[in-house]
Motif scaffolding. Sequence first.
Motif, PDB file in Angstrom:
ATOM      1  N   SER A 219       0.640  -1.226  -0.125  1.00  0.00           N
ATOM      2  CA  SER A 219      -0.001  -0.342  -0.210  1.00  0.00           C
ATOM      3  C   SER A 219       0.860   1.707   0.049  1.00  0.00           C
ATOM      4  O   SER A 219       0.586   2.121  -0.640  1.00  0.00           O
ATOM      5  N   VAL A 220       2.011   1.299   1.015  1.00  0.00           N
ATOM      6  CA  VAL A 220       2.912   2.314   0.836  1.00  0.00           C
ATOM      7  C   VAL A 220       3.675   2.289  -0.697  1.00  0.00           C
ATOM      8  O   VAL A 220       4.334   3.445  -1.527  1.00  0.00           O
ATOM      9  N   ALA A 221       3.972   1.474  -1.109  1.00  0.00           N
ATOM     10  CA  ALA A 221       5.118   1.329  -1.908  1.00  0.00           C
ATOM     11  C   ALA A 221       4.717   1.207  -3.060  1.00  0.00           C
ATOM     12  O   ALA A 221       5.241   1.802  -4.523  1.00  0.00           O
ATOM     13  N   VAL A 222       3.552   0.948  -3.681  1.00  0.00           N
ATOM     14  CA  VAL A 222       2.956   1.088  -5.527  1.00  0.00           C
ATOM     15  C   VAL A 222       2.223   2.072  -5.714  1.00  0.00           C
ATOM     16  O   VAL A 222       2.750   2.315  -6.733  1.00  0.00           O
ATOM     17  N   PRO A 223       1.403   2.888  -4.648  1.00  0.00           N
ATOM     18  CA  PRO A 223       1.563   3.674  -5.267  1.00  0.00           C
ATOM     19  C   PRO A 223       3.079   4.964  -5.630  1.00  0.00           C
ATOM     20  O   PRO A 223       2.796   5.934  -6.167  1.00  0.00           O
ATOM     21  N   VAL A 224       4.180   4.631  -4.848  1.00  0.00           N
ATOM     22  CA  VAL A 224       4.839   5.753  -4.614  1.00  0.00           C
ATOM     23  C   VAL A 224       6.173   4.724  -6.382  1.00  0.00           C
ATOM     24  O   VAL A 224       5.904   5.768  -7.589  1.00  0.00           O
ATOM     25  N   VAL A 225       5.750   3.651  -6.684  1.00  0.00           N
ATOM     26  CA  VAL A 225       6.823   2.972  -7.606  1.00  0.00           C
ATOM     27  C   VAL A 225       6.018   3.842  -9.202  1.00  0.00           C
ATOM     28  O   VAL A 225       5.919   3.838 -10.199  1.00  0.00           O
ATOM     29  N   ALA A 226       4.384   3.769  -9.047  1.00  0.00           N
ATOM     30  CA  ALA A 226       2.890   4.239 -10.051  1.00  0.00           C
ATOM     31  C   ALA A 226       4.143   5.466  -9.936  1.00  0.00           C
ATOM     32  O   ALA A 226       4.040   5.948 -11.284  1.00  0.00           O
ATOM     33  N   ALA A 227       3.880   6.282  -9.159  1.00  0.00           N
ATOM     34  CA  ALA A 227       4.336   7.742  -9.739  1.00  0.00           C
ATOM     35  C   ALA A 227       5.676   7.639 -10.328  1.00  0.00           C
ATOM     36  O   ALA A 227       5.793   8.653 -11.249  1.00  0.00           O
ATOM     37  N   VAL A 228       6.550   7.072  -9.852  1.00  0.00           N
ATOM     38  CA  VAL A 228       7.938   7.443 -10.606  1.00  0.00           C
ATOM     39  C   VAL A 228       7.624   6.888 -11.608  1.00  0.00           C
ATOM     40  O   VAL A 228       8.595   7.244 -12.940  1.00  0.00           O
ATOM     41  N   ALA A 229       7.106   5.569 -11.665  1.00  0.00           N
ATOM     42  CA  ALA A 229       6.944   5.123 -13.579  1.00  0.00           C
ATOM     43  C   ALA A 229       6.322   5.797 -13.962  1.00  0.00           C
ATOM     44  O   ALA A 229       6.069   5.863 -15.493  1.00  0.00           O
ATOM     45  N   ALA A 230       5.414   7.036 -13.620  1.00  0.00           N
ATOM     46  CA  ALA A 230       4.184   7.917 -14.503  1.00  0.00           C
ATOM     47  C   ALA A 230       5.717   9.343 -14.931  1.00  0.00           C
ATOM     48  O   ALA A 230       4.780   9.755 -15.512  1.00  0.00           O
ATOM     49  N   ARG A 231       6.417   9.770 -14.841  1.00  0.00           N
ATOM     50  CA  ARG A 231       7.057  10.890 -15.136  1.00  0.00           C
ATOM     51  C   ARG A 231       7.259  10.804 -16.620  1.00  0.00           C
ATOM     52  O   ARG A 231       7.728  11.728 -16.871  1.00  0.00           O
ATOM     53  N   PRO A 232       7.477   9.430 -17.173  1.00  0.00           N
ATOM     54  CA  PRO A 232       7.521  10.116 -18.406  1.00  0.00           C
ATOM     55  C   PRO A 232       6.349  10.383 -19.227  1.00  0.00           C
ATOM     56  O   PRO A 232       6.212  11.098 -20.463  1.00  0.00           O
ATOM     57  N   LEU A 233       5.337  10.836 -18.192  1.00  0.00           N
ATOM     58  CA  LEU A 233       4.107  10.989 -18.987  1.00  0.00           C
ATOM     59  C   LEU A 233       4.102  12.445 -19.169  1.00  0.00           C
ATOM     60  O   LEU A 233       3.593  13.360 -19.624  1.00  0.00           O
ATOM     61  N   VAL A 234       4.786  13.185 -18.283  1.00  0.00           N
ATOM     62  CA  VAL A 234       5.009  14.563 -18.069  1.00  0.00           C
ATOM     63  C   VAL A 234       6.348  15.054 -18.957  1.00  0.00           C
ATOM     64  O   VAL A 234       7.572  14.827 -18.976  1.00  0.00           O
ATOM     65  N   SER A 235       5.967  16.386 -19.996  1.00  0.00           N
ATOM     66  CA  SER A 235       6.285  16.930 -21.000  1.00  0.00           C
ATOM     67  C   SER A 235       6.055  17.975 -21.814  1.00  0.00           C
ATOM     68  O   SER A 235       4.522  18.011 -21.174  1.00  0.00           O
ATOM     69  N   ASP A 236       7.143  18.736 -21.770  1.00  0.00           N
ATOM     70  CA  ASP A 236       7.142  20.068 -22.226  1.00  0.00           C
ATOM     71  C   ASP A 236       7.329  20.581 -23.880  1.00  0.00           C
ATOM     72  O   ASP A 236       7.023  21.740 -23.976  1.00  0.00           O
ATOM     73  N   ALA A 237       7.603  19.311 -24.217  1.00  0.00           N
ATOM     74  CA  ALA A 237       7.699  19.636 -25.567  1.00  0.00           C
ATOM     75  C   ALA A 237       6.786  19.943 -26.257  1.00  0.00           C
ATOM     76  O   ALA A 237       5.709  19.710 -25.758  1.00  0.00           O
ATOM     77  N   ALA A 238       7.317  20.866 -27.176  1.00  0.00           N
ATOM     78  CA  ALA A 238       5.824  21.573 -28.242  1.00  0.00           C
ATOM     79  C   ALA A 238       6.194  21.507 -29.231  1.00  0.00           C
ATOM     80  O   ALA A 238       6.784  21.233 -30.252  1.00  0.00           O
ATOM     81  N   GLU A 239       4.722  20.075 -29.522  1.00  0.00           N
ATOM     82  CA  GLU A 239       4.678  19.045 -30.497  1.00  0.00           C
ATOM     83  C   GLU A 239       3.909  20.031 -31.311  1.00  0.00           C
ATOM     84  O   GLU A 239       3.531  19.396 -32.606  1.00  0.00           O
ATOM     85  N   ASP A 240       3.411  21.030 -31.390  1.00  0.00           N
ATOM     86  CA  ASP A 240       2.732  21.662 -32.734  1.00  0.00           C
ATOM     87  C   ASP A 240       3.466  23.253 -32.580  1.00  0.00           C
ATOM     88  O   ASP A 240       2.467  24.200 -32.511  1.00  0.00           O
ATOM     89  N   GLY A 241       4.598  23.067 -32.096  1.00  0.00           N
ATOM     90  CA  GLY A 241       5.221  24.561 -32.261  1.00  0.00           C
ATOM     91  C   GLY A 241       4.811  25.398 -30.611  1.00  0.00           C
ATOM     92  O   GLY A 241       4.866  24.844 -29.711  1.00  0.00           O
TER      93      GLY A 241
END
Length: 541
Positions: A219-241
């Motif tokens: 219960s403690v570990a899974v949320p933390v590991v999931a948050a770390v694994a989700a980091r690649p979904l966070v991006s500020d790349a300019a896909e459309d300029g």
Amino acid sequence: MTVTATSVDRSDRPAPVRAARSRGARLRRLVPAAAAALSGVLLYVSFPPRTLWWLALPAFAVLGLVLRGRSWKAGLGLGYLFGLGFLLPLLVWTGVEVGSVPWLALSAVEALFVALVGAGIAAVSRLPAWPLWAAAVWTAGEAARARVPFGGFPWGKIAFGQADGVFLPLAAVGGTPVLGFAVVLCGLGLGEAARLLLRRRRPDPVPVRRGAAVAALLSVAVPVVAAVAARPLVSDAAEDGTATVAVIQGNVPRLGLDFNSQRRAVLDYHARETERLAAEIKAGRTPRPDFVLWPENSSDVDPFAYPDAAYVIGEAARSVGVPISVGSVVERDGRLYNEQILWDPHKGPVQTYDKRRIQPFGEYLPLRSLVGAVNSDWTSMVHQDFSAGRKPGVFTVGHTRIGLTTCYEAAFDGVVRDTVTHGAQMISVPSNNATFDRSEMTYQQLAMSRVRAVEHSRTVTVPVTSGVSAIILPDGTITQKTGMFVADHLVQKVPLRSSLTPATRLGALPELALVLVAAGGLGWAVGAGVRRRRGTEEEQA
């Protein structure tokens, strides 16, 4: 010799001793109540403007320890105390200018939902892996609170306190329900792990089932590991300029509700700040933006009905040379609308968006006759109800599509998502917080916009009449912001994006799944309780 068992007669003990022990017993009974209320206060402290997001974890750890193994009736009362401890300080801004009655009433009603959640957590706390079921019950409570009564009030969702936290990337996975679920699960897991550890360290250690220990650690570990694994979904790349955006904060003449009586002054202030921006552009100190964003209520003088207001807006647009999104109050066919108007410097108004999620008791009065009997001033302030728009707002300016969610709408998952699924490459949250003075409300709302930026991977701009206005990148980072009750403007080149996060694609499905998990846990708990009672009755028979 025959020995007979007799009851111990304590009546011969001195009266002061009996009284002291009685007081001690009463105080011990108050400990769970005090712990529930104080853990609610701890949860409040984890919310903005403070960056103490991690305090949500011990808050839920204590709540879990208080509720575990109790009856649903005790859970109901303890949950209510937790809700009051959390919501009373969180929502104190609702009493600014209108008095304490609305604040106390709103907090008391919203805490009822937390009371029901407390009863549910107490019920599932006897199940294996109970933190999982309990966290789902909390999510189900938030889902209900976001929908009823009067369209719901999602303020205070756990996700909105996590804009600075390690769990934030989970917003891109399943939106605010998954983010909030992870925080609650981790907190409850910490509490359960602490309880099991204390059992092992007692002078007379109590055996701990391996399954219970594994469940607590997961219960403690899974949320933390999931948050770390989700980091690649966070991006500020300019896909459309990129687009260069300007945010205008014109300020208001005076604080509080009476700013509405100074509508023309507010319009003039925003026009003046736009002209100041135009002068900086002409002098080469500031790049020319592709468009300018004014806040909600920046022109409460209806420009469709009053030519002088239209002239002021038109002159401001011509001075800066690009379209302006203006927040106005307009009347059509006898109905009032909180409207955003895209004002072209040459063509005038070319696109509009009517706010869809209007605020009960602020923009319309449910139970008007009852409210008037309690406080006639309130009915005079909201003398005519606003009407709700029906279509998502997406303004197209050149190659940029701007999604619009006006102020209060930012708290509602579906309203923000609609703009993105209708093509928005960035989001704007025009707001008016002048009514709420310098309270924490504006910081709480700004945190919502940061969570929305990550949830949908979009730049979010927040133009506010009196502050805090801000520009937020798709990773939730605030790159620029204003002070409160100052005239200012922000100009920045921001990334435009069109890809959809899992949260955007899935919409309400993660929330629905967690509600079903909660229902399954509650059903299991009720069934187990019925079987226990039947077994007891059979033994007694």
